[in-house]
Design an enzyme around this catalytic site. Structure first.
Site, PDB file in Angstrom:
ATOM      1  N   GLU A 315       0.863  -1.050  -0.028  1.00 17.76           N
ATOM      2  CA  GLU A 315      -0.039   0.055  -0.090  1.00 17.76           C
ATOM      3  C   GLU A 315       0.766   1.389  -0.008  1.00 17.76           C
ATOM      4  O   GLU A 315       0.834   1.992   0.944  1.00 17.76           O
ATOM      5  CB  GLU A 315      -1.015  -0.006   1.126  1.00 17.76           C
ATOM      6  CG  GLU A 315      -1.805  -0.976   1.353  1.00 17.76           C
ATOM      7  CD  GLU A 315      -2.652  -0.947   2.528  1.00 17.76           C
ATOM      8  OE1 GLU A 315      -2.451  -0.395   3.616  1.00 17.76           O
ATOM      9  OE2 GLU A 315      -3.434  -2.380   2.864  1.00 17.76           O
ATOM     10  N   CYS A 390      -1.738  32.501  13.752  1.00 19.02           N
ATOM     11  CA  CYS A 390      -1.339  32.916  15.133  1.00 19.02           C
ATOM     12  C   CYS A 390      -0.849  31.919  16.106  1.00 19.02           C
ATOM     13  O   CYS A 390      -1.414  31.509  17.096  1.00 19.02           O
ATOM     14  CB  CYS A 390      -2.718  33.599  15.676  1.00 19.02           C
ATOM     15  SG  CYS A 390      -2.388  34.644  17.181  1.00 19.02           S
TER      16      CYS A 390
END
Length: 462
Positions: A315, A390
């Site tokens: 995978e 921020c």
């Protein structure tokens, strides 16, 4: 060609502007804006083919076949799923949303797998209704749920059992997934204490591991069809030894199940996690090498056990899409900052940040960056590329050398963001998520459009 870690289609033109598959980043920025995720389609396709060919060849030489599943969690769009299938890959999904995208792309249900440690009933039913080729069960209680839901639909559910092998591999602790103290899979080791056996509702006197109990439970249920055993040991793995060790554990578990029940499962999935290069000078895992090493280990263990070779699945996700992508930013504020040791670090702020690449903040992942919109003869300076959020931890690139004349309006690119950039993106500080733009043959097209403020407001019902 800029070379590692950039995609193979990235080149710097004579005027100093970097181009992706023949399209300059200046043109990309003008047409699509920044920040933007840029995907080199040919590079993606070549890496997908590379894994399929390497593993098919190596395992054919030892006498068995391979299915390669693209791990959609790295990045899944309708176009990306189509590319994967067109290159001979199946698609692995980890949620109902990923399953829906793969189906919209035209991937047949039989070529899709569904993962998840806490699948909802709705997700399981969607998988059953789509006729997915495999549902990877992740706990003992999930076996009962899948069996009951399959019965409600009048179908037999094809399942694999995910096991934890105890093989530790990968980068950051959070992406190492085969140790005991984490949420995925069922341990191949018997519970070491009476208290834990009781917590797992183990039958009195049993010495079976949770993995073996799960396999036996699936075999006993007529509404379930046991396809095989699944293992995934981590992510960003650069040492093939981990895959070989995990394969040995899984193959011995397979043989033990056959000895006890007469059921020799046909499939073994060895997961993904193949490492890539993020920085100049790093060496990615070579598909041909890993394929030959794992094929040899599988053949040797099966020979020792006297069992036929199973069909193998792998995978890859990051290894296919990661290097194919870059993120294009525009520079804003440039701020020199004095360090305690007397050095000066130049903080280069860009118009994105942790909302489009959370990995540096989450995993302390290291990335590279370059000025891509012009040539510069200025002496390089120690720089840190930061975002506009921020948060003081809003760091895109912790440390990199950039030209000393870097300034507002410059185009900056960070390579190897194809995996887990868009798929883990957020709207932190209510920033809109960037578009995904594919480039091939000198043209670009939008795969996923840029979000707008109207999109954000449409979700807020006040």
């Amino acid at each position: 060609m800029l070379g590692v870690p950039w995609s193979t289609g990235v080149r710097r033109r004579d005027d100093g502007v970097v181009a992706v598959a023949g399209v300059g980043v200046d043109a990309l920025a003008a047409r699509h804006g920044t920040p933007a995720y840029v995907l080199d389609e040919a590079d993606f396709r070549a890496r997908a083919r590379g894994y399929r060919t390497a593993f098919a060849t190596a395992f054919a030489e030892v006498g068995t076949g391979v299915d390669v599943y693209y791990a959609g969690k790295a990045l899944l769009t309708v176009a990306v799923a189509r590319w994967a299938r067109e290159e001979g890959l199946r698609v692995d999904t980890a949620s109902g949303g990923e399953l829906a995208v793969a189906l919209r792309a035209g991937v047949p249900g039989a070529e899709i797998g569904l993962h998840g440690n806490n699948k909802s009933d709705a997700e399981i039913l969607a998988a059953l209704d789509a006729g997915v080729g495999r549902i990877i069960v992740d706990s003992l209680v999930e076996i009962d749920r899948v069996a009951a839901l399959a019965a409600s639909r009048g179908v037999v559910a094809p399942v694999m059992v995910r096991v934890t092998t105890g093989v530790h591999a990968g980068g950051h602790e959070y992406i190492s997934t085969a140790h005991e103290d984490q949420k995925f899979g069922l341990s191949v080791n018997a519970a070491p204490s009476v208290a834990l056996r009781q917590a797992q509702d183990a039958p009195v006197g049993t010495t079976d591991s949770p993995a073996m109990r799960a396999l036996l439970a699936v075999v006993e249920r007529p509404g379930l069809r046991l396809l095989g055993i699944h293992s995934h040991i981590g992510s960003q793995i650069l040492d093939p030894a981990g895959f070989e060790a995990a394969a040995q554990v899984v193959l011995r578990l397979r043989a033990e199940l056959a000895e006890r029940t007469g059921v020799l499962v046909d499939d073994v999935d060895l997961g993904g996690g193949y490492g890539i290069a993020y920085l100049p000078g790093e060496v990615p895992l070579d598909p041909d090498r890993i394929a030959k090493d794992v094929a040899g280990a599988v053949a040797a263990v099966c020979g020792e056990l006297g069992t036929p070779l199973p069909r193998i699945s792998i995978e890859p996700g990051r290894a296919v899409v990661g290097p194919a992508g870059l993120t294009l930013y525009t520079v804003g504020t440039v701020k020199p900052v004095a360090l305690d040791d007397g050095r000066v670090r130049t903080y280069v702020s860009v118009d994105g940040g942790m909302s489009d690449n959370i990995r540096p903040a989450l995993y302390e992942a290291q990335y590279h960056a370059e000025l891509v919109g012009r040539v510069s003869d200025a002496e390089p300076v120690l720089a840190r590329v930061v975002g506009k959020h921020c948060e003081s931890g809003d760091i895109v690139v912790h440390e990199v050398q950039l030209p000393g004349d870097v300034r507002a309006g410059d185009l900056l690119a960070v390579p190897v963001t194809g995996a887990y950039g868009r798929s883990m993106a957020s709207n932190y500080n209510l920033l809109t998520r960037p578009p995904v733009v594919a480039v091939a043959g000198g043209t670009s097209r939008v795969l996923v459009r840029r979000e707008t403020v109207d999109d954000l407001l449409a979700l807020d019902l006040g």
